[in-house]
Design a protein around this motif. Structure first.
Motif, PDB file in Angstrom:
ATOM      1  N   THR A 202       0.807  -1.223   0.000  1.00  0.00           N
ATOM      2  CA  THR A 202       0.000   0.000   0.000  1.00  0.00           C
ATOM      3  C   THR A 202       0.840   1.274   0.000  1.00  0.00           C
ATOM      4  O   THR A 202       0.313   2.354  -0.301  1.00  0.00           O
ATOM      5  N   SER A 203       2.115   1.177   0.337  1.00  0.00           N
ATOM      6  CA  SER A 203       2.978   2.362   0.324  1.00  0.00           C
ATOM      7  C   SER A 203       3.582   2.612  -1.049  1.00  0.00           C
ATOM      8  O   SER A 203       4.441   3.494  -1.197  1.00  0.00           O
ATOM      9  N   ALA A 204       3.162   1.838  -2.038  1.00  0.00           N
ATOM     10  CA  ALA A 204       3.708   1.971  -3.392  1.00  0.00           C
ATOM     11  C   ALA A 204       2.597   2.295  -4.378  1.00  0.00           C
ATOM     12  O   ALA A 204       1.437   1.926  -4.185  1.00  0.00           O
ATOM     13  N   ARG A 205       2.992   2.984  -5.432  1.00  0.00           N
ATOM     14  CA  ARG A 205       2.041   3.219  -6.522  1.00  0.00           C
ATOM     15  C   ARG A 205       2.807   3.340  -7.839  1.00  0.00           C
ATOM     16  O   ARG A 205       3.973   3.738  -7.858  1.00  0.00           O
ATOM     17  N   ALA A 206       2.140   2.985  -8.896  1.00  0.00           N
ATOM     18  CA  ALA A 206       2.717   3.133 -10.227  1.00  0.00           C
ATOM     19  C   ALA A 206       2.504   4.566 -10.700  1.00  0.00           C
ATOM     20  O   ALA A 206       1.467   5.168 -10.419  1.00  0.00           O
ATOM     21  N   VAL A 207       3.494   5.105 -11.401  1.00  0.00           N
ATOM     22  CA  VAL A 207       3.385   6.462 -11.928  1.00  0.00           C
ATOM     23  C   VAL A 207       3.733   6.458 -13.404  1.00  0.00           C
ATOM     24  O   VAL A 207       4.469   5.598 -13.887  1.00  0.00           O
ATOM     25  N   ASP A 208       3.216   7.439 -14.099  1.00  0.00           N
ATOM     26  CA  ASP A 208       3.507   7.581 -15.520  1.00  0.00           C
ATOM     27  C   ASP A 208       4.961   7.996 -15.706  1.00  0.00           C
ATOM     28  O   ASP A 208       5.464   8.836 -14.958  1.00  0.00           O
ATOM     29  N   PRO A 209       5.661   7.413 -16.679  1.00  0.00           N
ATOM     30  CA  PRO A 209       7.072   7.770 -16.880  1.00  0.00           C
ATOM     31  C   PRO A 209       7.298   9.265 -17.059  1.00  0.00           C
ATOM     32  O   PRO A 209       8.308   9.810 -16.589  1.00  0.00           O
ATOM     33  N   ALA A 210       6.371   9.950 -17.699  1.00  0.00           N
ATOM     34  CA  ALA A 210       6.552  11.378 -17.962  1.00  0.00           C
ATOM     35  C   ALA A 210       6.602  12.200 -16.680  1.00  0.00           C
ATOM     36  O   ALA A 210       7.264  13.242 -16.636  1.00  0.00           O
ATOM     37  N   GLY A 211       5.922  11.743 -15.638  1.00  0.00           N
ATOM     38  CA  GLY A 211       5.922  12.487 -14.383  1.00  0.00           C
ATOM     39  C   GLY A 211       6.801  11.887 -13.311  1.00  0.00           C
ATOM     40  O   GLY A 211       6.845  12.389 -12.188  1.00  0.00           O
ATOM     41  N   PHE A 212       7.507  10.819 -13.670  1.00  0.00           N
ATOM     42  CA  PHE A 212       8.289  10.067 -12.692  1.00  0.00           C
ATOM     43  C   PHE A 212       9.343  10.930 -12.000  1.00  0.00           C
ATOM     44  O   PHE A 212       9.398  11.002 -10.767  1.00  0.00           O
ATOM     45  N   ALA A 213      10.181  11.598 -12.772  1.00  0.00           N
ATOM     46  CA  ALA A 213      11.293  12.352 -12.188  1.00  0.00           C
ATOM     47  C   ALA A 213      10.806  13.429 -11.223  1.00  0.00           C
ATOM     48  O   ALA A 213      11.415  13.650 -10.171  1.00  0.00           O
ATOM     49  N   GLY A 214       9.719  14.065 -11.561  1.00  0.00           N
ATOM     50  CA  GLY A 214       9.233  15.161 -10.747  1.00  0.00           C
ATOM     51  C   GLY A 214       8.635  14.741  -9.426  1.00  0.00           C
ATOM     52  O   GLY A 214       8.442  15.583  -8.536  1.00  0.00           O
ATOM     53  N   THR A 215       8.345  13.457  -9.258  1.00  0.00           N
ATOM     54  CA  THR A 215       7.717  12.984  -8.025  1.00  0.00           C
ATOM     55  C   THR A 215       8.679  12.239  -7.109  1.00  0.00           C
ATOM     56  O   THR A 215       8.285  11.807  -6.024  1.00  0.00           O
ATOM     57  N   THR A 216       9.934  12.070  -7.526  1.00  0.00           N
ATOM     58  CA  THR A 216      10.876  11.259  -6.762  1.00  0.00           C
ATOM     59  C   THR A 216      11.954  12.108  -6.101  1.00  0.00           C
ATOM     60  O   THR A 216      12.361  13.150  -6.616  1.00  0.00           O
ATOM     61  N   ASP A 217      12.431  11.623  -4.942  1.00  0.00           N
ATOM     62  CA  ASP A 217      13.582  12.236  -4.278  1.00  0.00           C
ATOM     63  C   ASP A 217      14.876  11.548  -4.674  1.00  0.00           C
ATOM     64  O   ASP A 217      15.938  12.156  -4.693  1.00  0.00           O
ATOM     65  N   VAL A 218      14.794  10.251  -4.961  1.00  0.00           N
ATOM     66  CA  VAL A 218      15.933   9.448  -5.378  1.00  0.00           C
ATOM     67  C   VAL A 218      15.417   8.427  -6.376  1.00  0.00           C
ATOM     68  O   VAL A 218      14.279   7.970  -6.283  1.00  0.00           O
ATOM     69  N   VAL A 219      16.258   8.087  -7.348  1.00  0.00           N
ATOM     70  CA  VAL A 219      15.861   7.141  -8.396  1.00  0.00           C
ATOM     71  C   VAL A 219      16.754   5.907  -8.320  1.00  0.00           C
ATOM     72  O   VAL A 219      17.984   6.023  -8.223  1.00  0.00           O
TER      73      VAL A 219
ATOM     74  N   LEU B 212      12.893   6.921 -21.362  1.00  0.00           N
ATOM     75  CA  LEU B 212      11.477   6.870 -21.026  1.00  0.00           C
ATOM     76  C   LEU B 212      11.097   7.912 -19.979  1.00  0.00           C
ATOM     77  O   LEU B 212      10.027   8.516 -20.045  1.00  0.00           O
ATOM     78  N   VAL B 213      12.009   8.135 -19.010  1.00  0.00           N
ATOM     79  CA  VAL B 213      11.699   9.092 -17.933  1.00  0.00           C
ATOM     80  C   VAL B 213      12.319  10.464 -18.201  1.00  0.00           C
ATOM     81  O   VAL B 213      12.336  11.322 -17.314  1.00  0.00           O
ATOM     82  N   GLY B 214      12.831  10.664 -19.417  1.00  0.00           N
ATOM     83  CA  GLY B 214      13.369  11.966 -19.796  1.00  0.00           C
ATOM     84  C   GLY B 214      14.766  12.251 -19.291  1.00  0.00           C
ATOM     85  O   GLY B 214      15.200  13.407 -19.302  1.00  0.00           O
ATOM     86  N   GLY B 215      15.468  11.214 -18.876  1.00  0.00           N
ATOM     87  CA  GLY B 215      16.820  11.423 -18.361  1.00  0.00           C
ATOM     88  C   GLY B 215      17.742  12.099 -19.351  1.00  0.00           C
ATOM     89  O   GLY B 215      18.556  12.947 -18.971  1.00  0.00           O
ATOM     90  N   ILE B 216      17.595  11.757 -20.610  1.00  0.00           N
ATOM     91  CA  ILE B 216      18.472  12.344 -21.631  1.00  0.00           C
ATOM     92  C   ILE B 216      18.194  13.832 -21.816  1.00  0.00           C
ATOM     93  O   ILE B 216      19.026  14.561 -22.346  1.00  0.00           O
ATOM     94  N   ASP B 217      17.042  14.272 -21.346  1.00  0.00           N
ATOM     95  CA  ASP B 217      16.678  15.694 -21.441  1.00  0.00           C
ATOM     96  C   ASP B 217      16.937  16.452 -20.142  1.00  0.00           C
ATOM     97  O   ASP B 217      16.545  17.618 -20.015  1.00  0.00           O
ATOM     98  N   GLY B 218      17.573  15.775 -19.183  1.00  0.00           N
ATOM     99  CA  GLY B 218      17.960  16.452 -17.949  1.00  0.00           C
ATOM    100  C   GLY B 218      16.964  16.376 -16.814  1.00  0.00           C
ATOM    101  O   GLY B 218      17.140  17.076 -15.807  1.00  0.00           O
ATOM    102  N   THR B 219      15.937  15.511 -16.916  1.00  0.00           N
ATOM    103  CA  THR B 219      14.938  15.468 -15.850  1.00  0.00           C
ATOM    104  C   THR B 219      15.497  14.919 -14.537  1.00  0.00           C
ATOM    105  O   THR B 219      14.906  15.132 -13.471  1.00  0.00           O
ATOM    106  N   LEU B 220      16.628  14.196 -14.613  1.00  0.00           N
ATOM    107  CA  LEU B 220      17.213  13.611 -13.401  1.00  0.00           C
ATOM    108  C   LEU B 220      18.348  14.459 -12.841  1.00  0.00           C
ATOM    109  O   LEU B 220      19.008  14.051 -11.885  1.00  0.00           O
ATOM    110  N   ALA B 221      18.563  15.620 -13.410  1.00  0.00           N
ATOM    111  CA  ALA B 221      19.641  16.495 -12.954  1.00  0.00           C
ATOM    112  C   ALA B 221      19.447  16.847 -11.479  1.00  0.00           C
ATOM    113  O   ALA B 221      18.350  17.213 -11.054  1.00  0.00           O
ATOM    114  N   GLY B 222      20.516  16.709 -10.710  1.00  0.00           N
ATOM    115  CA  GLY B 222      20.481  17.040  -9.294  1.00  0.00           C
ATOM    116  C   GLY B 222      19.947  15.942  -8.403  1.00  0.00           C
ATOM    117  O   GLY B 222      19.991  16.067  -7.176  1.00  0.00           O
ATOM    118  N   LYS B 223      19.454  14.851  -8.983  1.00  0.00           N
ATOM    119  CA  LYS B 223      18.897  13.753  -8.198  1.00  0.00           C
ATOM    120  C   LYS B 223      19.925  12.649  -8.011  1.00  0.00           C
ATOM    121  O   LYS B 223      20.719  12.352  -8.912  1.00  0.00           O
TER     122      LYS B 223
END
Length: 234
Positions: free
Chosen positions: A45-62, A77-88
């Protein structure tokens, strides 16, 4: 902490369960939404599936728990190549080895360095690729807990990885910067080869007390305890 897991297989589920039991919220994503949902349901119950497009914005660590062959696509898929994971903090668990031979698949570098190149700005740590999912969570004596070798260039990211490994019940050994990742990945191949030969890899390395190593390292004229622990070759 919102722990995002990129991957939907057994390792993703096992890690997710352990972190959820430690009080973290687990967010799961992958290329197949149905499988991501199933993985989240298996975690609890502490887990949920999220859409790849919004994944980076909802996580503290990947946490990257995919195959080597699917790594590039997963980061895209999660936009890493576009910098969505920058700083994480991005913990790479990839095992880029041939499971039949133990050979490392990348001709040069490592999977972790590939993640760093493919996800600009991500704070990449190599970790959790050597221990199978069945190792977690560990609840035995502290002195016997699995020792997870990790490497990375950013102290803050290493601290995050150390805390999450602690939540699994493990201990952490920081062995160097991200340029050490190839050695860690090759170690997984070595373990596979020893297992394939019918032996326990725990018995394939010497039992060395680290304290004498620290006390003699400054004197290059002295043999190290590792030297004395290894069998003679002549």
């Amino acid at each position: 902490m919102n722990v995002g897991i990129l991957g939907t297989g057994n390792l993703a589920v096992t890690l997710g369960r352990a972190w959820a039991a430690s009080g973290h919220t687990v967010l799961v994503t992958g290329r197949d939404p149905e499988r991501a949902g199933e993985a989240a349901d298996r975690i609890g119950t502490s887990a949920r599936a999220v859409d790849p497009a919004g994944f980076a914005g909802t996580t503290d660590v990947v946490v990257v728990a995919v195959s080597w062959e699917g790594l590039e696509a997963a980061l895209g898929l999660v936009g890493g190549i576009d910098g969505t994971l920058a700083g994480k903090t991005v913990i790479d668990c990839t095992n880029p080895v041939d499971y039949g031979t133990g050979e490392l698949k990348p001709a040069t570098g490592s999977a972790a360095q590939f993640v760093a190149r493919s996800a600009p700005g991500a704070l990449v740590v190599k970790a959790l690729h050597l221990f199978a999912g069945a190792s977690w969570p560990y609840a035995g004596p502290r002195e016997a807990a699995p020792l997870v070798a990790v490497c990375g260039d950013e102290r803050a990211a290493l601290d995050v990885a150390t805390a999450l490994i602690g939540d699994l019940g493990g201990r952490t050994a920081v062995v160097g910067g991200l340029d050490s990742a190839r050695q860690l990945e090759e170690a997984a191949g070595f373990v596979m080869r020893v297992v394939a030969s019918g032996h326990n890899p725990r018995h394939a390395v010497p039992d060395v007390d680290p304290a004498p190593v620290d006390s003699t390292v400054a004197d290059p004229a002295l043999p190290t305890p590792v030297d004395s622990a290894l069998p003679a070759t002549r």
